[in-house]
Design an enzyme around this catalytic site. Sequence first.
Site, PDB file in Angstrom:
ATOM      1  N   GLU A 153       0.855  -1.182   0.000  1.00 14.68           N
ATOM      2  CA  GLU A 153       0.000   0.000   0.000  1.00 14.68           C
ATOM      3  C   GLU A 153       0.891   1.231   0.000  1.00 14.68           C
ATOM      4  O   GLU A 153       1.808   1.344   0.819  1.00 14.68           O
ATOM      5  CB  GLU A 153      -0.900  -0.009   1.241  1.00 14.68           C
ATOM      6  N   ASP A 170      -5.442   9.411   9.647  1.00 20.15           N
ATOM      7  CA  ASP A 170      -4.093   9.002  10.028  1.00 20.15           C
ATOM      8  C   ASP A 170      -3.652   9.694  11.305  1.00 20.15           C
ATOM      9  O   ASP A 170      -3.908  10.880  11.519  1.00 20.15           O
ATOM     10  CB  ASP A 170      -3.109   9.320   8.898  1.00 20.15           C
TER      11      ASP A 170
END
Length: 285
Positions: free
Chosen positions: A55, A66
């Site tokens: 990824e 995040d």
Amino acid sequence: MTTPHPAGFGAVERAMQARRDVGGKCLVPYVTAGITESWLDYVAAAQDGGADAVEIGLPFSDPMLDGPIIQAASSRALVRGSTVGGLLDELAGFRAEVPLIVMTYSNIARRHGYDDFCHRLAEAGLAGLIVADTPVDEVRPLVDSATSAGLELTMLVAPSTSPDRVRQIGATSRGFVYVVSIMGVTGVRDTVSDSIVGTVQGVRDATMMPVLVGFGVSTPEQAATVASVADGVVVASALMRSILDGAPAGGIRREVDALRVAVDSAAAVRPTDIAPGRRAPTGNR
């Protein structure tokens, strides 16, 4: 009712399914594009360490899902002057031996236009796409563009996702279904959430797609424990922390190799080993 397995699936799902068909567990490491000048060396290290896919996060100034480590990685890439176009040009020259999946946010995809963005990814050699903040209710135009470009669009399921929406996601997602292990942002954590078993089972009841778990999977022990109840794991923040701390590509390869050994041993870890507050070592990763 379980969603049938889609016919003619692409490179990401072929890789996940091939591992699952032999009783194995999938491993998808993450690398922030542009985190260093030699960031592609880390992608190569991840695939050489035994990844089934890698990824690749496109750096973004407001990565809302995040935590501080990925935010710091994105910030470093942006400070270096990284742009989507430049990073994709670099990727186009990379010799990928496993499928590469871009993880990004809807602002980036919308700014470029879904059709142009997806075709640009495909031209750069990407096989999959994750747009983390696009809900299933709004995803159809993106699905159409990704499908037209030959990309597999992978969608996320959270512990709070309703059964109806899980079924929608299972019918829409390609490559695999990405289960978010916790209600929160990405990051390195000391414990494995006891909600994972129920969340994974709910997804499996809704689709035959491979089910991978990410967010907070930080150590080989945690990876083995999570992989014992899912088809595999995505590991991001722990690897990015090492790169931010100056780890060379060889060090990342060793970390990925340790994760590979751990998920390969997952058959020996019982699902009941996931218990509330279970702690995992935080030293050697």
